[in-house]
Design a protein around this motif. Structure first.
Motif, PDB file in Angstrom:
ATOM      1  N   MET A 213       0.826  -1.209   0.000  1.00  0.00           N
ATOM      2  CA  MET A 213       0.000   0.000   0.000  1.00  0.00           C
ATOM      3  C   MET A 213       0.858   1.257   0.000  1.00  0.00           C
ATOM      4  SD  MET A 213      -1.559  -0.264   3.869  1.00  0.00           S
ATOM      5  CE  MET A 213      -0.540  -0.827   5.229  1.00  0.00           C
ATOM      6  N   GLN A 262      -9.029  -1.676   0.875  1.00  0.00           N
ATOM      7  CA  GLN A 262      -8.756  -0.235   0.925  1.00  0.00           C
ATOM      8  C   GLN A 262      -9.924   0.511   1.549  1.00  0.00           C
ATOM      9  OE1 GLN A 262      -6.847   1.920  -2.480  1.00  0.00           O
ATOM     10  NE2 GLN A 262      -8.843   2.922  -2.643  1.00  0.00           N
ATOM     11  N   ARG A 266      -9.652   2.582   5.065  1.00  0.00           N
ATOM     12  CA  ARG A 266      -9.978   4.009   5.076  1.00  0.00           C
ATOM     13  C   ARG A 266     -11.120   4.308   6.033  1.00  0.00           C
ATOM     14  NH1 ARG A 266      -9.766   6.373  -1.141  1.00  0.00           N
ATOM     15  NH2 ARG A 266      -7.502   6.080  -1.479  1.00  0.00           N
ATOM     16  N   VAL A 275      -4.320   0.742  -1.469  1.00  0.00           N
ATOM     17  CA  VAL A 275      -3.865  -0.650  -1.510  1.00  0.00           C
ATOM     18  C   VAL A 275      -3.561  -1.007  -2.956  1.00  0.00           C
ATOM     19  CG1 VAL A 275      -4.469  -3.061  -1.062  1.00  0.00           C
ATOM     20  CG2 VAL A 275      -5.163  -1.272   0.543  1.00  0.00           C
TER      21      VAL A 275
END
Length: 538
Positions: A213, A262, A266, A275
């Motif tokens: 990431m 992701q 988040r 990611v």
């Protein structure tokens, strides 16, 4: 009636492999059937607790554990360097003692005088070993012991009767005297055999993954509670874990994408990480269920097949290893015909309460992870407790498993506990004498061995003195390393011949040997080792 094998083990993960090794060590024939063609690389458990390490150490696997941990510590050091702008961490992190609901514990606050935290020998130095590493170690050991492991074989049916179990697989039928389901939380054995599996429904949607990431510097290291859930970052590069309370996943088995991970990272962390790649990932919930019994006739359960729960606190893998260590010698004794009546039923009696405790331990952590105001207020109270010596010591002892013991109905404080790893006068430690999987009689005076004389290769007698002056004068240790009988004095002169001088160890420094009750040792021997094969020595 003919049998293909004594025991069929369904499931070739750590629990199944550990059980198979214990069965072979005890003299039973065993075949392991594993649905997967190769080891599952999905990220799973990352640590071992004290009872697990002790069980492995007692079977001679300490060098393998040390090597695995050393590699993981190097990865952790690399992760800390990565997190430091200068390439080196600004300061050493506090010594880690585990976490409760993501509340980090510092080993600097442990009470060093607590007796439950001492006496474990080299096992105290091991913990950071992953599930895949342990599975590799156990697979190698199983091969050396002659365990047959059939991969790519799925159990599709079973027919149990009073004499055994006929197992239908994707390619054949196998007749065994016993069947043990170590086939995970969705156990086919548990379902086909009809075990009750009550518990509580899940409420979380969680992910654990190893990813590549961008923007990871915005993620704090360790565990963190936020307004939307909980996340963890580290202790190795790319490892992330998220816990959300928006409902359970609609599809537990679907492919986990970079976009899904992701979005979860988040949402929980409030950062804008990107990611770019997924190395390994899994979804999980906090579904918590336990079989009401671990045995129905000739079918038994161990590991996740017997109990499922969230992975918080690292209890699942360790619970399975404990099940296998407890069951293996008892089932082998039953197969070989020397088990005393009721021995196999003590598997459920001893292990079920520990499994029930783990389920509640994980449920409590989920309750503290909830983002609602009441749970967060309670979380602050628990956090304050973990910042005290008493609080940290309590939580660390629970997480490490050092509190675990069985109710074996003895008066001595060691009875029912994991045997301390005593240093002995001959330069060995107690665990060195448990490699063969036999019971152990520690007899520094040499006056107790006559009582064990009829048990042949079921028991090993050692007469080396204990270097610890507070150590017992006599100790009977079961094959799984738990104390079945202990005495601070050991005089059996009225019931056993005094050994010849040439065979008698130097006991000048041994504890006082006046006043022991030999009947209690005889009772313990018969309770756990059955009737002697020959009459005790006169």
């Amino acid at each position: 009636m003919s049998y293909d094998v004594d025991v069929v083990v369904a499931g070739g993960g750590p629990t199944g492999l550990m059980l198979a090794c214990e069965l072979r060590l005890g003299g039973a024939s065993v075949v392991v059937m594993e649905r997967l063609t190769e080891m599952d690389p999905t990220i799973k458990a990352g640590s071992l607790n004290t009872p697990s390490v002790e069980a492995l150490y007692r079977r001679g696997m300490m060098p393998d554990l040390q090597e695995a941990q050393e590699g993981n510590l190097q990865q952790f050091a690399a992760f800390m360097r990565q997190r430091s702008p200068g390439g080196e961490p600004a300061k050493a992190p506090p010594r880690f003692a585990g976490h409760f609901a993501g509340i980090m514990l510092s080993a600097d606050l442990l009470d060093p005088s607590d007796p439950e935290l001492t006496g474990h020998g080299p096992a105290d130095l091991i913990g950071m070993v992953t599930q895949q590493q342990l599975e590799t170690i156990l697979a190698d050991r199983a091969a050396k012991l002659g365990v047959e492991v059939r991969r790519g074989v799925e159990l599709t049916g079973l027919e149990a009767d009073a004499d055994g179990v006929t197992v239908t697989t994707s390619g054949e039928r196998i007749r065994g005297r016993w069947l043990v389901g170590c086939d995970g939380g969705r156990s086919a054995v548990r379902k086909l055999a009809g075990f009750d599996f009550p518990g509580t429904d899940p409420e979380i949607d969680a992910h654990q993954a190893m990813v590549e990431m961008e923007g990871s510097e915005a993620l704090e290291t360790g565990w963190h509670a936020t307004a939307t859930g909980v996340y963890a970052h580290g202790p190795v590069p790319g490892r992330v874990l998220t816990v959300e309370f928006g409902g359970v996943p609609a599809d537990r088995d679907g492919a986990i994408t970079a976009e899904e991970l992701q979005a979860s990272i988040r949402n929980v962390s409030g950062t804008e990480v990107v990611v770019t790649g997924v190395k390994t990932a899994t979804r999980f919930t906090d579904n918590a269920r336990q079989a009401t019994t671990y045995r129905l006739g000739r079918v038994l359960l161990a590991g996740d097949a017997a109990h499922v729960h969230s992975p918080f606190g690292g209890q699942g893998l360790n619970l399975g290893i404990g099940d296998a260590a407890n069951l293996g010698w008892k089932l082998a004794a039953t197969v070989l015909g020397w088990a005393p009546e009721g021995l196999l039923d003590t598997y459920t009696t001893e292990r079920h309460p520990i499994g029930a405790w783990v389920l509640d331990w994980t449920r409590a952590q989920v309750a503290l992870m909830r983002p609602d105001p009441r749970a967060r207020a309670l979380r602050e109270v628990v956090t304050d407790l973990t910042r005290t010596v008493t609080g940290t010591t309590y939580f660390a002892k629970k997480i490490s498993g050092v509190w675990q013991r069985y109710d074996l109905h003895g008066d001595h404080p060691l009875v029912g506990a994991s045997a301390p790893d005593f240093e002995l006068a001959d330069g060995t430690r107690l665990a060195d004498h448990l490699h063969e999987g036999r019971a152990l009689l520690l007899d520094p005076s040499g006056r107790l061995r006559a009582l064990a004389g009829g048990y042949g290769d079921r028991i090993k007698v050692i007469t080396a003195a204990v270097l610890d002056e507070t150590g017992p004068a006599g100790l009977l240790v079961r094959p799984d390393g738990f104390v079945a009988w202990a005495a601070d004095t050991a005089d059996t002169a009225d019931t056993a011949d005094t050994p010849d001088t040439a065979d008698t160890p130097d006991t000048a420094d041994a504890p006082d040997t006046a006043g022991a009750d030999p009947g209690s040792l005889e009772a313990a021997l018969s309770t756990w080792l059955g009737a002697p094969a020959v009459a005790p020595l006169a």
